[in-house]
Design a protein around this motif. Structure first.
Motif, PDB file in Angstrom:
ATOM      1  N   THR A   1       0.835  -1.216   0.000  1.00  0.00           N
ATOM      2  CA  THR A   1       0.000   0.000   0.000  1.00  0.00           C
ATOM      3  C   THR A   1       0.866   1.260   0.000  1.00  0.00           C
ATOM      4  O   THR A   1       0.505   2.271  -0.604  1.00  0.00           O
ATOM      5  CB  THR A   1      -0.950   0.001   1.212  1.00  0.00           C
ATOM      6  OG1 THR A   1      -0.203  -0.217   2.415  1.00  0.00           O
ATOM      7  CG2 THR A   1      -2.003  -1.071   1.086  1.00  0.00           C
ATOM      8  N   PHE A   2       2.024   1.198   0.665  1.00  0.00           N
ATOM      9  CA  PHE A   2       2.956   2.332   0.638  1.00  0.00           C
ATOM     10  C   PHE A   2       3.416   2.604  -0.790  1.00  0.00           C
ATOM     11  O   PHE A   2       3.498   3.756  -1.227  1.00  0.00           O
ATOM     12  CB  PHE A   2       4.153   2.025   1.536  1.00  0.00           C
ATOM     13  CG  PHE A   2       5.182   3.130   1.590  1.00  0.00           C
ATOM     14  CD1 PHE A   2       5.101   4.116   2.556  1.00  0.00           C
ATOM     15  CD2 PHE A   2       6.231   3.171   0.678  1.00  0.00           C
ATOM     16  CE1 PHE A   2       6.044   5.140   2.609  1.00  0.00           C
ATOM     17  CE2 PHE A   2       7.171   4.181   0.724  1.00  0.00           C
ATOM     18  CZ  PHE A   2       7.082   5.171   1.696  1.00  0.00           C
ATOM     19  N   GLN A   3       3.727   1.555  -1.531  1.00  0.00           N
ATOM     20  CA  GLN A   3       4.248   1.705  -2.884  1.00  0.00           C
ATOM     21  C   GLN A   3       3.239   2.357  -3.826  1.00  0.00           C
ATOM     22  O   GLN A   3       3.635   3.006  -4.808  1.00  0.00           O
ATOM     23  CB  GLN A   3       4.675   0.345  -3.436  1.00  0.00           C
ATOM     24  CG  GLN A   3       5.869  -0.269  -2.732  1.00  0.00           C
ATOM     25  CD  GLN A   3       7.117   0.587  -2.844  1.00  0.00           C
ATOM     26  OE1 GLN A   3       7.391   1.168  -3.894  1.00  0.00           O
ATOM     27  NE2 GLN A   3       7.868   0.683  -1.760  1.00  0.00           N
ATOM     28  N   VAL A   4       1.940   2.195  -3.546  1.00  0.00           N
ATOM     29  CA  VAL A   4       0.927   2.816  -4.409  1.00  0.00           C
ATOM     30  C   VAL A   4       0.364   4.087  -3.757  1.00  0.00           C
ATOM     31  O   VAL A   4      -0.706   4.559  -4.116  1.00  0.00           O
ATOM     32  CB  VAL A   4      -0.207   1.822  -4.758  1.00  0.00           C
ATOM     33  CG1 VAL A   4       0.349   0.648  -5.547  1.00  0.00           C
ATOM     34  CG2 VAL A   4      -0.925   1.326  -3.518  1.00  0.00           C
ATOM     35  N   HIS A   5       1.116   4.615  -2.781  1.00  0.00           N
ATOM     36  CA  HIS A   5       0.815   5.903  -2.147  1.00  0.00           C
ATOM     37  C   HIS A   5      -0.457   5.911  -1.292  1.00  0.00           C
ATOM     38  O   HIS A   5      -1.024   6.969  -1.040  1.00  0.00           O
ATOM     39  CB  HIS A   5       0.722   7.024  -3.202  1.00  0.00           C
ATOM     40  CG  HIS A   5       1.843   7.008  -4.190  1.00  0.00           C
ATOM     41  ND1 HIS A   5       3.172   7.035  -3.817  1.00  0.00           N
ATOM     42  CD2 HIS A   5       1.844   6.931  -5.551  1.00  0.00           C
ATOM     43  CE1 HIS A   5       3.948   6.999  -4.896  1.00  0.00           C
ATOM     44  NE2 HIS A   5       3.170   6.913  -5.957  1.00  0.00           N
ATOM     45  N   HIS A   6      -0.884   4.727  -0.830  1.00  0.00           N
ATOM     46  CA  HIS A   6      -2.014   4.666   0.101  1.00  0.00           C
ATOM     47  C   HIS A   6      -1.425   4.687   1.523  1.00  0.00           C
ATOM     48  O   HIS A   6      -1.433   3.696   2.247  1.00  0.00           O
ATOM     49  CB  HIS A   6      -2.840   3.389  -0.126  1.00  0.00           C
ATOM     50  CG  HIS A   6      -3.477   3.321  -1.461  1.00  0.00           C
ATOM     51  ND1 HIS A   6      -4.073   2.172  -1.957  1.00  0.00           N
ATOM     52  CD2 HIS A   6      -3.638   4.263  -2.431  1.00  0.00           C
ATOM     53  CE1 HIS A   6      -4.550   2.414  -3.169  1.00  0.00           C
ATOM     54  NE2 HIS A   6      -4.296   3.663  -3.473  1.00  0.00           N
ATOM     55  N   TYR A   7      -0.903   5.847   1.880  1.00  0.00           N
ATOM     56  CA  TYR A   7      -0.104   5.942   3.108  1.00  0.00           C
ATOM     57  C   TYR A   7      -0.944   5.723   4.366  1.00  0.00           C
ATOM     58  O   TYR A   7      -0.464   5.137   5.341  1.00  0.00           O
ATOM     59  CB  TYR A   7       0.611   7.293   3.164  1.00  0.00           C
ATOM     60  CG  TYR A   7       1.504   7.522   1.976  1.00  0.00           C
ATOM     61  CD1 TYR A   7       2.553   6.650   1.692  1.00  0.00           C
ATOM     62  CD2 TYR A   7       1.281   8.592   1.105  1.00  0.00           C
ATOM     63  CE1 TYR A   7       3.376   6.850   0.586  1.00  0.00           C
ATOM     64  CE2 TYR A   7       2.095   8.801   0.007  1.00  0.00           C
ATOM     65  CZ  TYR A   7       3.129   7.923  -0.261  1.00  0.00           C
ATOM     66  OH  TYR A   7       3.929   8.120  -1.349  1.00  0.00           O
ATOM     67  N   GLU A   8      -2.193   6.202   4.356  1.00  0.00           N
ATOM     68  CA  GLU A   8      -3.031   6.019   5.547  1.00  0.00           C
ATOM     69  C   GLU A   8      -3.255   4.529   5.831  1.00  0.00           C
ATOM     70  O   GLU A   8      -3.194   4.094   6.991  1.00  0.00           O
ATOM     71  CB  GLU A   8      -4.385   6.724   5.371  1.00  0.00           C
ATOM     72  CG  GLU A   8      -4.300   8.242   5.296  1.00  0.00           C
ATOM     73  CD  GLU A   8      -4.122   8.742   3.875  1.00  0.00           C
ATOM     74  OE1 GLU A   8      -3.825   7.911   2.977  1.00  0.00           O
ATOM     75  OE2 GLU A   8      -4.263   9.969   3.663  1.00  0.00           O
ATOM     76  N   THR A   9      -3.517   3.764   4.766  1.00  0.00           N
ATOM     77  CA  THR A   9      -3.724   2.320   4.950  1.00  0.00           C
ATOM     78  C   THR A   9      -2.441   1.661   5.430  1.00  0.00           C
ATOM     79  O   THR A   9      -2.466   0.785   6.303  1.00  0.00           O
ATOM     80  CB  THR A   9      -4.181   1.673   3.629  1.00  0.00           C
ATOM     81  OG1 THR A   9      -5.340   2.364   3.156  1.00  0.00           O
ATOM     82  CG2 THR A   9      -4.508   0.210   3.838  1.00  0.00           C
ATOM     83  N   ALA A  10      -1.321   2.081   4.860  1.00  0.00           N
ATOM     84  CA  ALA A  10      -0.032   1.533   5.285  1.00  0.00           C
ATOM     85  C   ALA A  10       0.197   1.788   6.769  1.00  0.00           C
ATOM     86  O   ALA A  10       0.633   0.904   7.522  1.00  0.00           O
ATOM     87  CB  ALA A  10       1.097   2.137   4.458  1.00  0.00           C
ATOM     88  N   ILE A  11      -0.111   3.002   7.216  1.00  0.00           N
ATOM     89  CA  ILE A  11       0.072   3.361   8.632  1.00  0.00           C
ATOM     90  C   ILE A  11      -0.797   2.488   9.527  1.00  0.00           C
ATOM     91  O   ILE A  11      -0.348   1.994  10.566  1.00  0.00           O
ATOM     92  CB  ILE A  11      -0.248   4.859   8.840  1.00  0.00           C
ATOM     93  CG1 ILE A  11       0.846   5.713   8.202  1.00  0.00           C
ATOM     94  CG2 ILE A  11      -0.393   5.190  10.320  1.00  0.00           C
ATOM     95  CD1 ILE A  11       0.517   7.185   8.114  1.00  0.00           C
ATOM     96  N   LYS A  12      -2.055   2.264   9.103  1.00  0.00           N
ATOM     97  CA  LYS A  12      -2.955   1.418   9.900  1.00  0.00           C
ATOM     98  C   LYS A  12      -2.391   0.002  10.036  1.00  0.00           C
ATOM     99  O   LYS A  12      -2.360  -0.574  11.133  1.00  0.00           O
ATOM    100  CB  LYS A  12      -4.335   1.381   9.236  1.00  0.00           C
ATOM    101  CG  LYS A  12      -5.340   0.449   9.909  1.00  0.00           C
ATOM    102  CD  LYS A  12      -5.708   0.930  11.317  1.00  0.00           C
ATOM    103  CE  LYS A  12      -6.863   0.155  11.903  1.00  0.00           C
ATOM    104  NZ  LYS A  12      -6.582  -1.284  12.090  1.00  0.00           N
ATOM    105  N   HIS A  13      -1.936  -0.578   8.924  1.00  0.00           N
ATOM    106  CA  HIS A  13      -1.356  -1.929   8.973  1.00  0.00           C
ATOM    107  C   HIS A  13      -0.137  -1.968   9.895  1.00  0.00           C
ATOM    108  O   HIS A  13       0.036  -2.916  10.671  1.00  0.00           O
ATOM    109  CB  HIS A  13      -0.954  -2.391   7.573  1.00  0.00           C
ATOM    110  CG  HIS A  13      -2.105  -2.768   6.692  1.00  0.00           C
ATOM    111  ND1 HIS A  13      -3.202  -3.444   7.162  1.00  0.00           N
ATOM    112  CD2 HIS A  13      -2.315  -2.577   5.354  1.00  0.00           C
ATOM    113  CE1 HIS A  13      -4.055  -3.648   6.163  1.00  0.00           C
ATOM    114  NE2 HIS A  13      -3.545  -3.141   5.067  1.00  0.00           N
TER     115      HIS A  13
END
Length: 414
Positions: free
Chosen positions: A213-225
């Motif tokens: 998710t970080f690689q596709v710029h979905h940073y909020e989701t990455a942070i949650k994980h």
């Protein structure tokens, strides 16, 4: 399993001699089907020699059983007795029901030693006999995955999803996520990671889902994980850096610093944590704090170039010339010399009016920066100030070539 408890107890005690005695007695008295089960138990506990002895006994009793040849071959491969294993596998007749499994075992062996084309051919031969066998298809998918043919591998594994009950030892959903991630197809990987997380929230899956998710710029989701990951496993060190980076991408710099400091508290020997903390502290305007972090990074690795360059740039920007010189002298004591520091040192010594040393570092830097117009401009004016007109002329000629539209250099020659 109860009938094998005496064997298990002896194996857990590590009493090899007693185990051999038990095995010998069982081979004389036991039922062949149970003896076959015993070989599996011995293998699970790592007593391969004893397991092989049982299989050799059964092979003597039932020489026509090709499955026993394959089982022995698999054990022999684990024991690094490749020649003996290959003899067993190649002795399985093509007409035997066990022949595809023999081919698959051969494929595993050739894949293990890096002969991927041979391995693929063995799997293809097996598939020619059993084209819809899930285990064979999975083996081909794994081989394609290992050799970097991610799209082909993904297609095979996707086709196997309706038959996942036949491959219970592997989570095909997670395997697909891994294949797509390995091929940098992160968008395609994410739904499979999410599906895998619905079945089991495991640290590795959370981290790799966060990375995708970080690689596709979905940073909020990455942070949650990543927050979920670190709550489950606070010692999952890679999670701290990725969490800090995700927050930094959202300009949540305070949260980024908090995350990396938490990482440092868990692993105080990770130089990259200190470098990141130094850089994020600079973004927050906390220069002293940044300086401390950068010094700690360099203390862990006196040749850590990125940290050295960051600290050098900080000193140069603030014209803290004495600190810059002290940093260089400290590194020199560690037998570390880095040419990228030379232009900064030249400028520092020039500001300190120690012109002899400034000239020495300008000359050192000049050998590597003859195509850097910004450096050459500083150098030429320094040379003129020092009355070194012939050397200045040489530099000006270079500047004329680099900046032919700049009339300053042509007028200077005149």
């Amino acid at each position: 399993m109860d009938k094998f408890m005496p064997f298990i107890q002896v194996m857990e005690e590590g009493n090899v001699e007693k185990l051999k005695s038990l095995v010998d007695t069982y081979l004389l008295e036991g039922d062949p089907d149970e003896q076959y089960e015993l070989a599996d138990v011995l293998t699970q506990y790592g007593f391969l020699q004893e397991a092989l002895k049982v299989l050799e006994h059964l092979n003597y009793l039932f020489p026509e059983e090709n499955q026993l040849k394959i089982d022995q071959a698999q054990l022999l491969l684990e024991m690094d007795r490749e020649d003996d294993a290959l003899n067993f596998l190649t002795s399985v007749e093509k007409s035997s029901d066990a022949y595809p499994q023999a081919l698959l075992t051969l494929a595993d062996y050739y894949q293990m030693i890096g002969l991927y084309e041979v391995a693929e051919q063995k799997i293809s031969d097996a598939l020619a006999l059993m084209p819809t066998e899930p285990l064979l298809l999975y083996a081909k998918g794994e081989l394609l995955f290992e050799t970097g043919r991610y799209l082909e591998a993904a297609r095979i594994i996707e086709d196997l999803l309706p038959h996942k009950d036949a491959i219970q030892a592997v989570d095909l959903t997670l395997k697909l996520a891994e294949i797509y991630s390995a091929g940098a197809a992160y968008e395609e990987a994410i739904p499979y990671y999410e599906e895998a997380l619905q079945k089991e929230v495991a640290p590795d899956v959370l981290f790799h889902a966060a990375y995708a998710t970080f690689q596709v710029h979905h940073y909020e989701t990455a942070i949650k994980h990543l927050e979920d990951l670190l709550e489950i496993d606070p010692d999952y060190f890679s999670g701290y850096m990725l969490l800090a980076e995700a927050n930094a991408m959202l300009e949540n710099n305070e949260e980024a610093l908090k995350a990396i400091v938490s990482g440092i508290a868990r692993d105080e020997f990770e130089k990259e944590y200190f470098l990141f903390a130094g850089k994020i502290s600079l973004k927050l305007g906390r220069v002293k704090e940044a300086e401390t972090f950068l010094h700690q990074a360099i203390a862990l690795d006196p040749e850590y170039m990125e940290a050295i360059f960051t600290l050098t740039s900080l000193y140069a920007m603030e014209e803290r010339d004495d600190d810059l010189v002290e940093l260089y002298e400290t590194l020199k004591k560690e037998d570390f010399e880095w040419s990228s520091m030379y232009p900064f040192l030249a400028a520092a010594y020039e500001r300190l009016e120690i012109f002899e040393k400034a000239y020495a570092f300008y000359k050192l830097a000049y050998t590597e920066l003859k195509d850097d117009a910004q450096f050459l401009e500083k150098y030429v004016y320094f040379l003129l100030e020092e009355g070194k007109r012939d050397e200045a002329l040489e530099v000006v000629v270079l500047l004329q070539k680099l900046e032919p539209e700049n009339s300053t250099w042509f007028e200077m020659v005149e």
